[in-house]
Design a protein around this motif. Structure first.
Motif, mmCIF file in Angstrom:
data_model
loop_
_atom_site.group_PDB
_atom_site.id
_atom_site.type_symbol
_atom_site.label_atom_id
_atom_site.label_comp_id
_atom_site.label_asym_id
_atom_site.label_seq_id
_atom_site.Cartn_x
_atom_site.Cartn_y
_atom_site.Cartn_z
ATOM 1 N N ILE A 1 3.670 6.235 -5.380
ATOM 2 C CA ILE A 1 3.625 6.456 -6.824
ATOM 3 C C ILE A 1 2.485 7.404 -7.183
ATOM 4 O O ILE A 1 2.649 8.340 -7.972
ATOM 5 C CB ILE A 1 3.465 5.116 -7.568
ATOM 6 C CG1 ILE A 1 4.744 4.282 -7.427
ATOM 7 C CG2 ILE A 1 3.149 5.345 -9.051
ATOM 8 C CD1 ILE A 1 4.611 2.870 -7.940
ATOM 9 N N LEU A 2 1.316 7.198 -6.587
ATOM 10 C CA LEU A 2 0.148 8.018 -6.903
ATOM 11 C C LEU A 2 0.316 9.476 -6.490
ATOM 12 O O LEU A 2 -0.178 10.383 -7.162
ATOM 13 C CB LEU A 2 -1.103 7.435 -6.227
ATOM 14 C CG LEU A 2 -1.591 6.080 -6.759
ATOM 15 C CD1 LEU A 2 -2.779 5.593 -5.938
ATOM 16 C CD2 LEU A 2 -1.970 6.190 -8.226
ATOM 17 N N HIS A 3 1.028 9.722 -5.384
ATOM 18 C CA HIS A 3 1.153 11.091 -4.877
ATOM 19 C C HIS A 3 2.418 11.798 -5.362
ATOM 20 O O HIS A 3 2.398 13.012 -5.582
ATOM 21 C CB HIS A 3 1.108 11.096 -3.346
ATOM 22 C CG HIS A 3 -0.269 10.859 -2.796
ATOM 23 N ND1 HIS A 3 -0.869 9.619 -2.801
ATOM 24 C CD2 HIS A 3 -1.170 11.716 -2.257
ATOM 25 C CE1 HIS A 3 -2.085 9.724 -2.267
ATOM 26 N NE2 HIS A 3 -2.282 10.972 -1.935
ATOM 27 N N VAL B 1 2.321 1.869 -3.486
ATOM 28 C CA VAL B 1 1.296 2.356 -4.421
ATOM 29 C C VAL B 1 0.991 3.826 -4.160
ATOM 30 O O VAL B 1 0.933 4.651 -5.087
ATOM 31 C CB VAL B 1 0.011 1.512 -4.296
ATOM 32 C CG1 VAL B 1 -1.137 2.175 -5.069
ATOM 33 C CG2 VAL B 1 0.243 0.109 -4.811
ATOM 34 N N GLN B 2 0.796 4.183 -2.899
ATOM 35 C CA GLN B 2 0.457 5.576 -2.568
ATOM 36 C C GLN B 2 1.603 6.526 -2.889
ATOM 37 O O GLN B 2 1.375 7.675 -3.294
ATOM 38 C CB GLN B 2 0.067 5.686 -1.091
ATOM 39 C CG GLN B 2 -1.241 5.003 -0.729
ATOM 40 C CD GLN B 2 -2.413 5.524 -1.544
ATOM 41 O OE1 GLN B 2 -2.505 6.709 -1.857
ATOM 42 N NE2 GLN B 2 -3.332 4.632 -1.893
ATOM 43 N N GLU C 1 6.142 7.130 -13.526
ATOM 44 C CA GLU C 1 5.518 6.038 -12.771
ATOM 45 C C GLU C 1 6.291 4.731 -12.912
ATOM 46 O O GLU C 1 6.507 4.011 -11.926
ATOM 47 C CB GLU C 1 4.075 5.855 -13.236
ATOM 48 C CG GLU C 1 3.158 6.989 -12.792
ATOM 49 C CD GLU C 1 1.774 6.909 -13.415
ATOM 50 O OE1 GLU C 1 0.882 7.640 -12.946
ATOM 51 O OE2 GLU C 1 1.584 6.114 -14.360
ATOM 52 N N LYS D 1 0.829 -1.209 0.000
ATOM 53 C CA LYS D 1 0.000 0.000 0.000
ATOM 54 C C LYS D 1 0.864 1.259 0.000
ATOM 55 O O LYS D 1 0.549 2.238 -0.690
ATOM 56 C CB LYS D 1 -0.919 0.013 1.228
ATOM 57 C CG LYS D 1 -2.070 -0.962 1.177
ATOM 58 C CD LYS D 1 -2.917 -0.828 2.436
ATOM 59 C CE LYS D 1 -4.074 -1.798 2.426
ATOM 60 N NZ LYS D 1 -4.895 -1.681 3.673
ATOM 61 N N GLY E 1 4.206 10.767 -8.139
ATOM 62 C CA GLY E 1 4.256 10.706 -9.596
ATOM 63 C C GLY E 1 3.876 12.011 -10.279
ATOM 64 O O GLY E 1 4.633 12.527 -11.117
ATOM 65 N N PRO E 2 2.725 12.602 -9.942
ATOM 66 C CA PRO E 2 2.317 13.846 -10.596
ATOM 67 C C PRO E 2 3.289 15.005 -10.362
ATOM 68 O O PRO E 2 3.503 15.833 -11.246
ATOM 69 C CB PRO E 2 0.949 14.142 -9.961
ATOM 70 C CG PRO E 2 0.447 12.818 -9.506
ATOM 71 C CD PRO E 2 1.666 12.071 -9.055
ATOM 72 N N ARG F 1 4.441 11.630 -17.312
ATOM 73 C CA ARG F 1 3.903 10.993 -16.108
ATOM 74 C C ARG F 1 4.069 9.475 -16.147
ATOM 75 O O ARG F 1 4.455 8.857 -15.149
ATOM 76 C CB ARG F 1 2.422 11.344 -15.931
ATOM 77 C CG ARG F 1 1.834 10.699 -14.674
ATOM 78 C CD ARG F 1 0.552 11.322 -14.230
ATOM 79 N NE ARG F 1 0.060 10.695 -13.018
ATOM 80 C CZ ARG F 1 -0.996 11.102 -12.331
ATOM 81 N NH1 ARG F 1 -1.653 12.180 -12.729
ATOM 82 N NH2 ARG F 1 -1.392 10.484 -11.244
ATOM 83 N N GLU F 2 3.764 8.873 -17.293
ATOM 84 C CA GLU F 2 3.880 7.421 -17.394
ATOM 85 C C GLU F 2 5.317 6.962 -17.191
ATOM 86 O O GLU F 2 5.580 5.957 -16.509
ATOM 87 C CB GLU F 2 3.367 6.948 -18.760
ATOM 88 C CG GLU F 2 1.871 7.148 -18.985
ATOM 89 C CD GLU F 2 1.495 8.564 -19.384
ATOM 90 O OE1 GLU F 2 0.301 8.835 -19.547
ATOM 91 O OE2 GLU F 2 2.410 9.402 -19.541
#
Length: 215
Positions: A126-128, A123-124, A156, A120, A130-131, A152-153
């Motif tokens: 990368i999500l936060h 994942v978080q 990631e 978890k 990454g942008p 972005r890709e």
């Protein structure tokens, strides 16, 4: 006389206490009753904020990630820092302080029984993050430092790869192996972003540093 605290204050008190218990006693060995006794609250108060111990850990993970992301956003928004400098500072800001609460929480993530929370957290992150990193890469594209159609890709994929390969809880590479992978990763970053070779050599020390410190 019972002390009445504002909801957010009480919630942070529960999280602070749980984090202290998780890092000192271990997440698996800490019970909800331990948290209740340490904070000095009733079960009803705890369940008003959290449904389970797992939900408390999720909130602690998010608090760490959000603090890291906020720091990254401040760095990314600074017009006086060049693109490569922003990337270096963001990378450095993610490194936990030795002996600090973040480092101790990461140690809990690396326990075999806590594999799900470790996943978890990855994942978080990368999500936060990454942008934020994608915005810096886009700035680099505009300035002619990078050439990529997928900021972005690309970020990631690079984040995901780095977080797994350089995770000391998953792999215990000898220092020589760490350096080889760090050198390969740096070249992958440059090629993926279309950057000039050598642009990211500053990352070698940062990637190899944790393993070198542990020798």
């Amino acid at each position: 006389m019972r002390t009445i605290k504002a909801p957010e204050q009480r919630k942070h008190e529960i999280l602070d206490t749980a984090e202290m218990l998780f890092t000192s006693k271990g997440y698996a060995k800490t019970t909800i009753m331990d948290i209740l006794n340490a904070v000095g609250i009733a079960k009803g108060t705890f369940y008003y904020y959290f449904k389970s111990k797992e939900e408390v850990m999720d909130a602690i993970i998010m608090r760490i990630i959000e603090a890291d992301a906020a720091m990254a956003r401040r760095i990314a928004a600074d017009p006086d820092i060049p693109v490569l400098g922003k990337l270096l500072q963001i990378l450095m800001a993610q490194s936990p302080v030795q002996g600090g609460s973040k480092e101790k929480m990461i140690e809990q993530f690396h326990q075999p029984e806590n594999a799900e929370m470790h996943q978890k957290s990855l994942v978080q992150a990368i999500l936060h993050l990454g942008p934020v990193l994608a915005d810096v890469v886009e700035q680099g594209v505009k300035e002619g430092l990078f050439r990529t159609e997928y900021p972005r890709e690309t970020v990631e994929f690079l984040l995901a790869g780095a977080q797994v390969i350089f995770d000391e809880g998953l792999f215990q590479w000898p220092q020589e192996e760490v350096m080889r992978r760090a050198a390969a990763f740096v070249r992958m970053i440059e090629q993926s972003l279309g950057a000039e070779q050598g642009s990211f050599d500053f990352m070698l020390e940062r990637l190899a540093g944790p393993a070198a410190d542990g020798e």
